[in-house]
Design a protein around this motif. Structure first.
Motif, PDB file in Angstrom:
ATOM      1  N   GLY A  56       0.865  -1.170   0.000  1.00 40.51           N
ATOM      2  CA  GLY A  56       0.000   0.000   0.000  1.00 40.51           C
ATOM      3  C   GLY A  56       0.897   1.213   0.000  1.00 40.51           C
ATOM      4  N   GLU A  57       0.298   2.345  -0.028  1.00 42.81           N
ATOM      5  CA  GLU A  57       1.097   3.555   0.136  1.00 42.81           C
ATOM      6  C   GLU A  57       0.799   4.086   1.512  1.00 42.81           C
ATOM      7  N   GLY A  58       1.360   5.222   1.832  1.00 41.92           N
ATOM      8  CA  GLY A  58       0.953   5.858   3.060  1.00 41.92           C
ATOM      9  C   GLY A  58       2.119   6.275   3.907  1.00 41.92           C
ATOM     10  N   LYS A  60       5.400   6.328   3.555  1.00 45.27           N
ATOM     11  CA  LYS A  60       6.416   7.190   2.952  1.00 45.27           C
ATOM     12  C   LYS A  60       5.905   8.610   2.744  1.00 45.27           C
ATOM     13  N   ASP A  61       4.687   8.691   2.231  1.00 49.52           N
ATOM     14  CA  ASP A  61       4.150  10.004   1.884  1.00 49.52           C
ATOM     15  C   ASP A  61       3.239  10.564   2.972  1.00 49.52           C
ATOM     16  N   GLU A  62       3.196   9.884   4.119  1.00 48.23           N
ATOM     17  CA  GLU A  62       2.257  10.247   5.182  1.00 48.23           C
ATOM     18  C   GLU A  62       0.871  10.458   4.609  1.00 48.23           C
ATOM     19  N   LEU A  87      -3.864   6.409  -5.872  1.00 44.43           N
ATOM     20  CA  LEU A  87      -3.514   7.582  -6.671  1.00 44.43           C
ATOM     21  C   LEU A  87      -2.010   7.587  -6.877  1.00 44.43           C
ATOM     22  N   GLU A  88      -1.584   7.043  -8.015  1.00 47.94           N
ATOM     23  CA  GLU A  88      -0.152   7.057  -8.353  1.00 47.94           C
ATOM     24  C   GLU A  88       0.133   8.391  -9.027  1.00 47.94           C
ATOM     25  N   GLY A  89       0.832   9.253  -8.292  1.00 48.17           N
ATOM     26  CA  GLY A  89       1.125  10.590  -8.813  1.00 48.17           C
ATOM     27  C   GLY A  89       0.252  11.642  -8.147  1.00 48.17           C
ATOM     28  N   PHE A 119      11.221   1.755   1.520  1.00 51.00           N
ATOM     29  CA  PHE A 119      10.449   2.718   0.740  1.00 51.00           C
ATOM     30  C   PHE A 119      10.860   2.770  -0.726  1.00 51.00           C
ATOM     31  N   TYR A 120      12.159   2.586  -0.967  1.00 46.25           N
ATOM     32  CA  TYR A 120      12.674   2.839  -2.318  1.00 46.25           C
ATOM     33  C   TYR A 120      13.315   1.619  -2.967  1.00 46.25           C
ATOM     34  N   MET A 121      13.343   1.690  -4.282  1.00 46.02           N
ATOM     35  CA  MET A 121      13.932   0.628  -5.101  1.00 46.02           C
ATOM     36  C   MET A 121      14.686   1.261  -6.254  1.00 46.02           C
ATOM     37  N   GLU A 164      12.973  13.105 -12.139  1.00 46.57           N
ATOM     38  CA  GLU A 164      13.886  14.235 -11.935  1.00 46.57           C
ATOM     39  C   GLU A 164      14.057  14.451 -10.436  1.00 46.57           C
ATOM     40  N   ARG A 165      15.141  13.954  -9.903  1.00 44.30           N
ATOM     41  CA  ARG A 165      15.442  14.059  -8.484  1.00 44.30           C
ATOM     42  C   ARG A 165      16.933  14.347  -8.330  1.00 44.30           C
ATOM     43  N   PRO A 166      17.329  15.062  -7.274  1.00 40.85           N
ATOM     44  CA  PRO A 166      18.756  15.300  -7.048  1.00 40.85           C
ATOM     45  C   PRO A 166      19.552  13.989  -6.992  1.00 40.85           C
ATOM     46  N   ARG A 167      18.923  12.931  -6.468  1.00 41.65           N
ATOM     47  CA  ARG A 167      19.652  11.658  -6.352  1.00 41.65           C
ATOM     48  C   ARG A 167      20.026  11.068  -7.718  1.00 41.65           C
ATOM     49  N   HIS A 168      19.405  11.569  -8.774  1.00 34.41           N
ATOM     50  CA  HIS A 168      19.671  11.028 -10.110  1.00 34.41           C
ATOM     51  C   HIS A 168      20.627  11.880 -10.947  1.00 34.41           C
ATOM     52  N   THR A 186       8.387  14.320 -13.241  1.00 30.58           N
ATOM     53  CA  THR A 186       8.350  14.776 -11.850  1.00 30.58           C
ATOM     54  C   THR A 186       7.841  13.684 -10.919  1.00 30.58           C
ATOM     55  N   ASP A 187       6.978  12.823 -11.410  1.00 35.26           N
ATOM     56  CA  ASP A 187       6.371  11.756 -10.619  1.00 35.26           C
ATOM     57  C   ASP A 187       5.856  10.689 -11.579  1.00 35.26           C
ATOM     58  N   GLY A 188       5.414   9.577 -10.989  1.00 37.00           N
ATOM     59  CA  GLY A 188       4.694   8.596 -11.788  1.00 37.00           C
ATOM     60  C   GLY A 188       5.565   7.599 -12.517  1.00 37.00           C
ATOM     61  N   ASP A 189       6.394   6.853 -11.750  1.00 34.30           N
ATOM     62  CA  ASP A 189       7.242   5.895 -12.466  1.00 34.30           C
ATOM     63  C   ASP A 189       6.559   4.561 -12.743  1.00 34.30           C
ATOM     64  N   VAL A 190       5.322   4.369 -12.275  1.00 38.33           N
ATOM     65  CA  VAL A 190       4.568   3.181 -12.709  1.00 38.33           C
ATOM     66  C   VAL A 190       4.218   3.340 -14.185  1.00 38.33           C
ATOM     67  N   GLY A 210      12.878   4.783  -7.443  1.00 37.50           N
ATOM     68  CA  GLY A 210      11.510   5.250  -7.177  1.00 37.50           C
ATOM     69  C   GLY A 210      10.929   4.437  -6.035  1.00 37.50           C
ATOM     70  N   GLY A 211       9.649   4.625  -5.794  1.00 37.53           N
ATOM     71  CA  GLY A 211       8.997   3.929  -4.688  1.00 37.53           C
ATOM     72  C   GLY A 211       9.031   2.414  -4.875  1.00 37.53           C
ATOM     73  N   ALA A 212       9.234   1.690  -3.756  1.00 36.74           N
ATOM     74  CA  ALA A 212       9.236   0.223  -3.827  1.00 36.74           C
ATOM     75  C   ALA A 212       7.842  -0.321  -4.183  1.00 36.74           C
ATOM     76  N   PRO A 213       6.773   0.213  -3.588  1.00 35.01           N
ATOM     77  CA  PRO A 213       5.445  -0.293  -3.968  1.00 35.01           C
ATOM     78  C   PRO A 213       5.187  -0.114  -5.466  1.00 35.01           C
ATOM     79  N   GLU A 214       5.567   1.061  -5.972  1.00 35.95           N
ATOM     80  CA  GLU A 214       5.367   1.340  -7.401  1.00 35.95           C
ATOM     81  C   GLU A 214       6.155   0.345  -8.258  1.00 35.95           C
ATOM     82  N   GLY A 215       7.314  -0.079  -7.742  1.00 36.07           N
ATOM     83  CA  GLY A 215       8.140  -1.036  -8.480  1.00 36.07           C
ATOM     84  C   GLY A 215       7.436  -2.377  -8.634  1.00 36.07           C
TER      85      GLY A 215
END
Ligand code: VTB
Length: 328
Positions: A56-58, A60-62, A87-89, A119-121, A164-168, A186-190, A210-215
């Protein structure tokens, strides 16, 4: 899982899209997410499964979440794992940007990767033509060369998609250096991962964290679409290996292949567009009706269905958030 479940799962994502789409562009991602969660939950309460939310989500994004361990459905069987991203994105809806969608993936119990503490993958994904040619542990350049060869193209003809993230920063520089074209999102890697499997999307390869759940959700879709994906969970900052070790995996940070993410063929994937995107139209509202565009895919037969639906909103009170009803 019976094939008839396809339509039940589409109803779930349609409901979430109808509810949250109303809030497009309001700048309130929490409200849009809440509307999607509430609608998704209420329609899941009519679906003939004995499901447990494993992704689920939650946290990570509170966000207001469909929480891990929550039971869904009204039947004793089939016993299934449910991965949800109502809601992905969230930012995409809040700003009215493309590619927000509501999505679920369902598999028999035990078949979807569980990573509740992570949280991340790190991810790499490609479409069917480049299946078997990617290696998350190889360099960006080697991956691009292998994918270009498999697709009978030059590296400069390929388009890589990446959040687009500083980590990339370095990763993006490496892709540019290798000569591929770059699409920053900006978002939405699914939807970005799925785009690699859609010929008309103009996207050939997904890179980045990106997010592990999205992965896991994207992996279910790519499996059915015949694409390929490799991932590696990223430990949380300051998190010792032993915490993730409690997930029951031998090495939680090993290279994960599609089969590790979504096991077997008995998979369902359903998504409904919220804002217009590369593969799905967003929700259109018109007085008491609304139109949705969904995709539902079944792993056993690999059937891909595009479903265009017209909804009579006054007949579907639980499909729309209270706020949306009031405003109609
Ligand atoms: C991605 C993207 C999501 O989170 O997984 C991203 O697909 C990764 O997290 O839409 P950060 O935003 O923290 O980089 C989302 O943007 C939101 O869950």
């Amino acid at each position: 899982m019976e094939r008839e479940l396809s339509l039940e799962f589409v109803r779930v994502t349609e409901a979430a899209a109808l509810a949250s789409g109303r809030l497009m562009g309001r700048g309130d991602k929490e409200a849009a997410d809440q509307a999607a969660v509430d609608a998704m939950r209420s329609v899941f309460d009519t679906v003939h499964i004995n499901g447990t939310v494993v992704i689920g989500e939650g946290e990570k994004d509170e966000a207001p979440m469909l929480y891990i361990g929550e039971e869904l459905g009204i039947s004793d069987e089939p016993l299934v794992d449910v991965a949800v991203d109502p809601l992905e994105g969230t930012n995409l809806v809040a700003k009215g940007l493309p590619n927000a969608l509501s999505v679920v993936a369902i598999a028999p119990k035990g078949c979807l990767l569980k990573a509740p503490d992570v949280f991340y993958m790190d991810k790499i994904a490609v479409g069917p033509k480049a299946k078997g040619c990617i290696d998350l542990d190889a360099s960006v350049e080697d991956n691009l060369k292998a994918v270009a060869a498999a697709m009978d193209r030059d590296v400069r003809d390929l388009t890589a998609i990446i959040l687009e993230r500083p980590r990339h920063k370095e990763l993006i520089a490496e892709i540019r250096e290798a000569g591929a074209r770059v699409k920053l999102i900006t978002d939405g890697d699914v939807s970005a991962a799925i785009a690699t499997c859609i010929d008309t999307s103009g996207v050939d390869i997904l890179f980045g964290i990106g997010g592990a759940p999205e992965g896991v959700i994207a992996a279910a879709a790519l499996k059915i679409l015949g694409g390929d994906m490799q991932c590696r969970l990223i430990p949380k900052k300051g998190d010792a290996r032993n915490k993730a070790g409690r997930m029951g995996e031998k090495d939680p940070y090993r290279l994960l292949h599609l089969e590790d993410l979504a096991r077997g063929e008995d998979l369902f994937f359903a998504a409904t567009g919220i804002t217009d995107g590369d593969m799905l139209n967003g929700v259109r509202y018109s007085g008491q009706t609304a139109e949705t565009h969904s995709l539902v895919m079944r792993g056993v037969t690999r059937t891909i269905r595009n479903i265009y639906a017209t909804h009579k909103l006054e007949r579907k009170p639980h499909f729309v958030s209270r706020e949306s009803v009031c405003r109609q």
